[in-house]
Design a protein around this motif. Structure first.
Motif, PDB file in Angstrom:
ATOM      1  N   TYR A 159      -7.620   2.092  11.744  1.00 15.89           N
ATOM      2  CA  TYR A 159      -7.178   1.959  10.359  1.00 15.89           C
ATOM      3  C   TYR A 159      -6.660   3.323   9.929  1.00 15.89           C
ATOM      4  O   TYR A 159      -6.889   4.338  10.607  1.00 15.89           O
ATOM      5  CB  TYR A 159      -8.326   1.510   9.450  1.00 15.89           C
ATOM      6  N   SER A 172      -7.364   1.988   5.115  1.00 18.60           N
ATOM      7  CA  SER A 172      -6.817   0.642   5.035  1.00 18.60           C
ATOM      8  C   SER A 172      -5.858   0.401   6.188  1.00 18.60           C
ATOM      9  O   SER A 172      -5.404   1.335   6.843  1.00 18.60           O
ATOM     10  CB  SER A 172      -6.080   0.476   3.694  1.00 18.60           C
ATOM     11  N   GLN A 173      -5.556  -0.859   6.417  1.00 20.15           N
ATOM     12  CA  GLN A 173      -4.512  -1.221   7.375  1.00 20.15           C
ATOM     13  C   GLN A 173      -3.245  -1.643   6.635  1.00 20.15           C
ATOM     14  O   GLN A 173      -2.297  -2.117   7.237  1.00 20.15           O
ATOM     15  CB  GLN A 173      -5.015  -2.342   8.295  1.00 20.15           C
ATOM     16  N   ASP A 174      -3.275  -1.464   5.327  1.00 16.15           N
ATOM     17  CA  ASP A 174      -2.112  -1.809   4.503  1.00 16.15           C
ATOM     18  C   ASP A 174      -1.819  -0.649   3.553  1.00 16.15           C
ATOM     19  O   ASP A 174      -2.142  -0.688   2.368  1.00 16.15           O
ATOM     20  CB  ASP A 174      -2.387  -3.100   3.721  1.00 16.15           C
ATOM     21  N   ASP A 175      -1.184   0.390   4.103  1.00 16.13           N
ATOM     22  CA  ASP A 175      -0.883   1.581   3.307  1.00 16.13           C
ATOM     23  C   ASP A 175      -0.041   1.270   2.081  1.00 16.13           C
ATOM     24  O   ASP A 175      -0.272   1.836   1.005  1.00 16.13           O
ATOM     25  CB  ASP A 175      -0.110   2.609   4.149  1.00 16.13           C
ATOM     26  N   GLU A 176       0.929   0.392   2.233  1.00 20.49           N
ATOM     27  CA  GLU A 176       1.895   0.154   1.172  1.00 20.49           C
ATOM     28  C   GLU A 176       1.244  -0.380  -0.098  1.00 20.49           C
ATOM     29  O   GLU A 176       1.694  -0.088  -1.205  1.00 20.49           O
ATOM     30  CB  GLU A 176       2.993  -0.792   1.646  1.00 20.49           C
ATOM     31  N   GLU A 177       0.199  -1.165   0.057  1.00 18.62           N
ATOM     32  CA  GLU A 177      -0.481  -1.681  -1.138  1.00 18.62           C
ATOM     33  C   GLU A 177      -1.088  -0.532  -1.931  1.00 18.62           C
ATOM     34  O   GLU A 177      -1.037  -0.522  -3.167  1.00 18.62           O
ATOM     35  CB  GLU A 177      -1.568  -2.690  -0.761  1.00 18.62           C
ATOM     36  N   TYR A 205     -11.873  -3.884  -2.496  1.00 15.54           N
ATOM     37  CA  TYR A 205     -11.078  -5.104  -2.661  1.00 15.54           C
ATOM     38  C   TYR A 205     -12.001  -6.218  -3.130  1.00 15.54           C
ATOM     39  O   TYR A 205     -13.082  -6.416  -2.583  1.00 15.54           O
ATOM     40  CB  TYR A 205     -10.400  -5.491  -1.354  1.00 15.54           C
TER      41      TYR A 205
END
Length: 204
Positions: A139, A145-150, A203
């Motif tokens: 990660y 996170s595995q979703d940097d853009e969020e 989250y």
């Protein structure tokens, strides 16, 4: 006469005790006022908010540059050969130094980041891995996170919804990034200035 004297003495002692209690109450109130004044330093969230946004924006802009610091080495060489993954401590030092130079994060943040990478290295020495995903690096280490853009797309709109004053040098803020779904719990410490010490995204 004796009764009158005793009565006067009692009244005098009662008066002295009342004055003492009143003095202590005033002293306590002054102390509380002093604490309240000190605490006012934390009531303005702009500085904490600005540090937080600036740090994650810096990371977004420098992500590619940081990715060129290869602290994880080994693995696949060609179809016939590979070597076990390992952590290069010299590269780790280069990596964490980039964070230190920003002035946004504390010494303990730097140490925790470094220790995490060295801990991964220790695990790799004990259990050899030649390909695939490495535990502890599966990660993003900074956004966790595995979703940097969020994270990147919402960080500029953080909204303070709670604050805990630990001491005059330590504050913990709770931010909402995405309404009712994404939150940031973040601690700050005062060194030469306010810096980020630790944080977790939540989250729901």
């Amino acid at each position: 006469m004796s009764k009158i004297f005793k009565l006067l003495l009692f009244c005098f002692l009662y008066f002295l005790n009342a004055c003492k209690n009143d003095s202590e109450i005033k002293k306590t109130n002054e102390n509380l006022k002093s604490i309240k004044v000190d605490s006012l330093k934390f009531s303005n969230d702009d500085e904490f908010r600005d540090i937080t946004i600036a740090f994650f924006n810096w990371y977004k802009l420098n992500n590619n540059k940081l990715g060129k610091i290869k602290f994880l080495k080994g693995g696949y060489i060609n179809e016939n050969d590979s070597i076990a993954y390992y952590i290069d401590e010299n590269e780790v030092n280069k990596y964490v130094k980039e964070f230190d130079k920003t002035g946004y994060v504390s010494h303990s943040y730097i140490e925790n980041l470094k220790n995490h990478l060295l801990s991964v290295g220790k695990d790799l020495k004990e259990e050899k891995i030649y390909d695939g995903v490495v535990g502890g690096l599966d990660y993003d280490l900074i956004t966790k996170s595995q979703d940097d853009e969020e994270i990147f797309s919402t960080i500029s709109t953080i909204k303070l919804i709670g604050q805990k004053i630990i001491s005059k040098d330590d504050v913990e803020n709770y931010y909402e990034l995405r309404k009712n779904t994404l939150f940031l719990k973040i601690s700050y410490t005062f060194e030469d200035k306010w810096k980020i010490e630790n944080y977790d995204f939540e989250y729901k």
